[in-house]
Write a protein that holds these residues in place. Structure first.
Motif, PDB file in Angstrom:
ATOM      1  N   LEU A   6       0.839  -1.199   0.000  1.00 55.65           N
ATOM      2  CA  LEU A   6       0.000   0.000   0.000  1.00 55.65           C
ATOM      3  C   LEU A   6       0.873   1.248   0.000  1.00 55.65           C
ATOM      4  CD1 LEU A   6      -2.762   1.532   0.512  1.00 55.65           C
ATOM      5  CD2 LEU A   6      -2.308   1.189   2.967  1.00 55.65           C
ATOM      6  N   GLY A   7       0.537   2.193  -0.862  1.00 57.38           N
ATOM      7  CA  GLY A   7       1.199   3.495  -0.863  1.00 57.38           C
ATOM      8  C   GLY A   7       0.176   4.586  -0.623  1.00 57.38           C
ATOM      9  N   ILE A   8       0.488   5.524   0.288  1.00 50.33           N
ATOM     10  CA  ILE A   8      -0.430   6.611   0.635  1.00 50.33           C
ATOM     11  C   ILE A   8       0.304   7.943   0.541  1.00 50.33           C
ATOM     12  CG2 ILE A   8      -1.959   7.593   2.395  1.00 50.33           C
ATOM     13  CD1 ILE A   8      -2.167   4.845   3.659  1.00 50.33           C
ATOM     14  N   ASP A   9      -0.354   8.920  -0.029  1.00 52.87           N
ATOM     15  CA  ASP A   9       0.151  10.291  -0.093  1.00 52.87           C
ATOM     16  C   ASP A   9      -0.826  11.170   0.683  1.00 52.87           C
ATOM     17  OD1 ASP A   9       0.818  12.932  -0.720  1.00 52.87           O
ATOM     18  OD2 ASP A   9       0.292  12.748  -2.844  1.00 52.87           O
ATOM     19  N   GLY A  11      -1.420  14.848   1.558  1.00 46.53           N
ATOM     20  CA  GLY A  11      -1.055  16.231   1.282  1.00 46.53           C
ATOM     21  C   GLY A  11      -1.927  17.182   2.071  1.00 46.53           C
ATOM     22  N   ALA A  12      -1.733  18.467   1.828  1.00 40.19           N
ATOM     23  CA  ALA A  12      -2.537  19.467   2.519  1.00 40.19           C
ATOM     24  C   ALA A  12      -3.921  19.589   1.906  1.00 40.19           C
ATOM     25  CB  ALA A  12      -1.831  20.820   2.477  1.00 40.19           C
ATOM     26  N   THR A  13      -4.053  19.223   0.623  1.00 40.72           N
ATOM     27  CA  THR A  13      -5.325  19.361  -0.079  1.00 40.72           C
ATOM     28  C   THR A  13      -5.979  18.020  -0.359  1.00 40.72           C
ATOM     29  OG1 THR A  13      -4.488  21.369  -1.152  1.00 40.72           O
ATOM     30  CG2 THR A  13      -6.443  20.356  -2.109  1.00 40.72           C
ATOM     31  N   ARG A  14      -5.167  17.006  -0.701  1.00 38.68           N
ATOM     32  CA  ARG A  14      -5.707  15.696  -1.087  1.00 38.68           C
ATOM     33  C   ARG A  14      -4.948  14.566  -0.410  1.00 38.68           C
ATOM     34  NH1 ARG A  14      -5.987  18.812  -5.638  1.00 38.68           N
ATOM     35  NH2 ARG A  14      -8.013  18.896  -6.717  1.00 38.68           N
ATOM     36  N   VAL A  15      -5.641  13.426  -0.324  1.00 35.32           N
ATOM     37  CA  VAL A  15      -5.027  12.168   0.086  1.00 35.32           C
ATOM     38  C   VAL A  15      -5.181  11.204  -1.081  1.00 35.32           C
ATOM     39  CG1 VAL A  15      -5.063  10.261   1.734  1.00 35.32           C
ATOM     40  CG2 VAL A  15      -5.591  12.575   2.507  1.00 35.32           C
ATOM     41  N   ARG A  16      -4.098  10.496  -1.397  1.00 38.67           N
ATOM     42  CA  ARG A  16      -4.112   9.503  -2.475  1.00 38.67           C
ATOM     43  C   ARG A  16      -3.685   8.154  -1.917  1.00 38.67           C
ATOM     44  NH1 ARG A  16      -2.038  14.282  -4.878  1.00 38.67           N
ATOM     45  NH2 ARG A  16      -2.877  14.766  -6.951  1.00 38.67           N
ATOM     46  N   ALA A  17      -4.204   7.089  -2.508  1.00 39.62           N
ATOM     47  CA  ALA A  17      -3.814   5.747  -2.087  1.00 39.62           C
ATOM     48  C   ALA A  17      -3.873   4.798  -3.270  1.00 39.62           C
ATOM     49  CB  ALA A  17      -4.723   5.241  -0.964  1.00 39.62           C
ATOM     50  N   LEU A  18      -2.959   3.824  -3.284  1.00 40.08           N
ATOM     51  CA  LEU A  18      -3.016   2.746  -4.265  1.00 40.08           C
ATOM     52  C   LEU A  18      -2.432   1.485  -3.663  1.00 40.08           C
ATOM     53  CD1 LEU A  18      -0.291   2.925  -7.044  1.00 40.08           C
ATOM     54  CD2 LEU A  18      -0.121   4.205  -4.936  1.00 40.08           C
ATOM     55  N   VAL A  19      -2.864   0.349  -4.183  1.00 41.12           N
ATOM     56  CA  VAL A  19      -2.407  -0.955  -3.726  1.00 41.12           C
ATOM     57  C   VAL A  19      -1.746  -1.664  -4.895  1.00 41.12           C
ATOM     58  CG1 VAL A  19      -3.152  -3.234  -2.925  1.00 41.12           C
ATOM     59  CG2 VAL A  19      -4.158  -1.176  -1.941  1.00 41.12           C
ATOM     60  N   SER A  20      -0.637  -2.357  -4.620  1.00 41.66           N
ATOM     61  CA  SER A  20       0.028  -3.171  -5.628  1.00 41.66           C
ATOM     62  C   SER A  20      -0.282  -4.633  -5.383  1.00 41.66           C
ATOM     63  CB  SER A  20       1.544  -2.950  -5.576  1.00 41.66           C
ATOM     64  OG  SER A  20       2.199  -3.963  -6.317  1.00 41.66           O
ATOM     65  N   VAL A  27      10.068  -3.030  -7.439  1.00 43.09           N
ATOM     66  CA  VAL A  27       9.759  -1.623  -7.243  1.00 43.09           C
ATOM     67  C   VAL A  27       9.260  -1.040  -8.557  1.00 43.09           C
ATOM     68  CG1 VAL A  27      10.573   0.491  -6.141  1.00 43.09           C
ATOM     69  CG2 VAL A  27      11.719  -1.635  -5.651  1.00 43.09           C
ATOM     70  N   ASP A  28       8.425  -1.820  -9.257  1.00 45.11           N
ATOM     71  CA  ASP A  28       7.855  -1.355 -10.515  1.00 45.11           C
ATOM     72  C   ASP A  28       6.640  -0.486 -10.194  1.00 45.11           C
ATOM     73  OD1 ASP A  28       7.172  -0.962 -13.105  1.00 45.11           O
ATOM     74  OD2 ASP A  28       6.383  -2.976 -13.442  1.00 45.11           O
ATOM     75  N   ILE A  29       6.913   0.741  -9.747  1.00 44.99           N
ATOM     76  CA  ILE A  29       5.856   1.576  -9.199  1.00 44.99           C
ATOM     77  C   ILE A  29       4.899   2.111 -10.247  1.00 44.99           C
ATOM     78  CG2 ILE A  29       7.216   2.257  -7.195  1.00 44.99           C
ATOM     79  CD1 ILE A  29       7.743   4.919  -8.652  1.00 44.99           C
ATOM     80  N   ASP A  30       5.253   1.985 -11.523  1.00 45.30           N
ATOM     81  CA  ASP A  30       4.334   2.461 -12.558  1.00 45.30           C
ATOM     82  C   ASP A  30       3.986   1.340 -13.540  1.00 45.30           C
ATOM     83  OD1 ASP A  30       6.995   2.559 -13.284  1.00 45.30           O
ATOM     84  OD2 ASP A  30       6.712   4.123 -14.774  1.00 45.30           O
ATOM     85  N   GLY A  31       4.043   0.102 -13.069  1.00 40.30           N
ATOM     86  CA  GLY A  31       3.661  -1.035 -13.901  1.00 40.30           C
ATOM     87  C   GLY A  31       2.151  -1.203 -13.973  1.00 40.30           C
ATOM     88  N   ASP A  32       1.726  -2.318 -14.542  1.00 35.89           N
ATOM     89  CA  ASP A  32       0.296  -2.528 -14.792  1.00 35.89           C
ATOM     90  C   ASP A  32      -0.436  -3.191 -13.635  1.00 35.89           C
ATOM     91  OD1 ASP A  32       0.529  -1.440 -17.348  1.00 35.89           O
ATOM     92  OD2 ASP A  32       1.107  -3.374 -18.221  1.00 35.89           O
ATOM     93  N   ARG A 321       3.229   6.866  -5.442  1.00 36.63           N
ATOM     94  CA  ARG A 321       3.997   5.779  -6.045  1.00 36.63           C
ATOM     95  C   ARG A 321       5.346   5.611  -5.343  1.00 36.63           C
ATOM     96  NH1 ARG A 321       1.380   3.851 -10.375  1.00 36.63           N
ATOM     97  NH2 ARG A 321      -0.122   5.196 -11.442  1.00 36.63           N
ATOM     98  N   GLY A 322       5.947   6.713  -4.909  1.00 31.72           N
ATOM     99  CA  GLY A 322       7.175   6.606  -4.131  1.00 31.72           C
ATOM    100  C   GLY A 322       6.934   5.918  -2.802  1.00 31.72           C
ATOM    101  N   ALA A 323       5.813   6.240  -2.152  1.00 27.77           N
ATOM    102  CA  ALA A 323       5.459   5.571  -0.895  1.00 27.77           C
ATOM    103  C   ALA A 323       5.231   4.086  -1.125  1.00 27.77           C
ATOM    104  CB  ALA A 323       4.214   6.221  -0.295  1.00 27.77           C
ATOM    105  N   LEU A 324       4.636   3.743  -2.262  1.00 26.82           N
ATOM    106  CA  LEU A 324       4.444   2.337  -2.602  1.00 26.82           C
ATOM    107  C   LEU A 324       5.796   1.638  -2.760  1.00 26.82           C
ATOM    108  CD1 LEU A 324       2.539  -0.004  -3.440  1.00 26.82           C
ATOM    109  CD2 LEU A 324       2.767   0.828  -5.793  1.00 26.82           C
ATOM    110  N   GLY A 325       6.745   2.329  -3.404  1.00 23.39           N
ATOM    111  CA  GLY A 325       8.075   1.753  -3.555  1.00 23.39           C
ATOM    112  C   GLY A 325       8.733   1.495  -2.209  1.00 23.39           C
TER     113      GLY A 325
END
Length: 332
Positions: A6-9, A11-20, A27-32, A321-325
């Motif tokens: 799990l990677g989480i961002d 920020g002051a305005t938004r929160v983002r999350a993604l799961v690999s 560390v293929d953070i931008d793969g499919d 994506r960096g947090a996911l890495g």
């Protein structure tokens, strides 16, 4: 069996999350093999939950984790590790956002690591500054594309707030070293930063502060303008849109460019990077006026080799994506 990360961002305005759901550690953070990134505005998280602002924000982040897991049909307990790139300053010992100048003042000592551990039922959660996560996102991308590693590199966030992730001789500087938005650039201290101190870079160039800076310039110069200068609805996007067509908007952005040049030149002389990648909502939305302008300005402003200044390779999602890495690596 898939290894879930799990990677989480935050920020002051938004929160983002993604799961690999990659099949092997990498560390293929931008793969499919990823979920789509889910984004939520902080104000929406606060509105959708109950209790204190602090509790509402924590509950909102937990719900976001549920949402991103649901998208790929897994339970949060299946996530083995998580990385969190967050606005600071951070308290690494307690895993908390200490007292960000860009979150509501009631949201102090936000124990975000404990909240994520509780949701995913894992103790393997790494917290780092959001700009450090952005820097690592750039580096992980270089690794997967076989590009040479930039050992001396800076990821600079120009958004609601300002911060930097720094790598020197391939070593990433951790902790709160990147809180450069609180560098004092104006010794006269005409404007007060959200942290309460005067003359900080962020007080003039942070996305939430540019309208106040524009009003300050109006009071000081009394120039003609069509901007709603006496309204609470004056916004940073409007000021940028009217650059070149409105006297006050043009003056405001020109001064923002001046302050950014001073801040970036200081960064260059402090760390001598070969590359500065500039992300954050304000920069990404105004690449020509901020990123390209800085690339042009620093050529004659530094006494060391000028770095390449460019946009992040993965755009506005680079921090998540960096947090996911980091979740893959376990550390940085």
């Amino acid at each position: 069996m898939s290894i879930m990360r799990l990677g989480i961002d935050i920020g002051a305005t938004r929160v983002r999350a993604l799961v690999s759901a990659d099949q092997e550690v990498g560390v293929d953070i931008d793969g499919d093999n990823k979920s789509e990134i889910i984004r939520k505005r902080i104000e929406d998280l606060l509105e959708e939950n109950e209790g204190s602002e602090k509790q509402r924000l924590l509950d909102g982040v937990k719900q976001l984790i549920w949402d991103v897991c649901d998208e790929i049909g897994i339970h949060p307990s299946e996530i083995r590790t998580a990385g969190i790139g967050s606005i600071g300053p951070l308290d690494m010992e307690t895993g908390s956002i200490a007292h960000s100048s860009n979150l509501p003042r009631t949201v102090e000592n936000l124990r975000i690591v404990d909240a994520v551990k509780d949701r995913i039922d894992s103790q393997d959660v790494v917290l780092l500054n959001d700009s450090t996560a952005g820097l690592l996102g750039e580096r992980f991308h270089q690794e997967t594309t076989a590009n040479p590693l930039n050992k001396n590199m800076i990821y600079l966030t120009l958004s609601t707030g300002i911060s930097a992730g720094v790598s020197v001789d391939a070593e990433v500087l951790g902790g709160n070293v990147g809180e450069v938005g609180h560098w004092v650039l104006d010794p006269e201290g005409a404007l007060t930063c959200g942290c309460g101190e005067d003359g900080h870079w962020e007080a003039y160039c942070g996305g939430s502060n540019i309208p106040d800076y524009s009003k300050h310039l109006y009071e000081k110069n009394k120039i003609s303008t069509d901007l709603p200068i006496h309204s609470n609805f004056l916004s940073t996007p409007e000021i940028f849109r009217k650059y070149g067509n409105d006297n006050l908007a043009t003056l405001t952005i020109s001064r923002v460019q001046d302050w950014n040049e001073i801040g970036v030149v200081n960064l260059i002389h402090a760390f001598e990077p070969s590359v500065i990648s500039i992300g954050g909502g304000v920069a990404i939305s105004n690449k020509e006026l901020l990123i390209q302008d800085l690339n042009d300005r620093i050529q004659d402003s530094v006494i060391v080799n000028p770095p390449e200044i460019r946009s992040p390779v993965l755009g506005g999602d680079i921090v998540a994506r960096g947090a996911l890495g980091v979740a893959f690596r376990g550390d940085y």
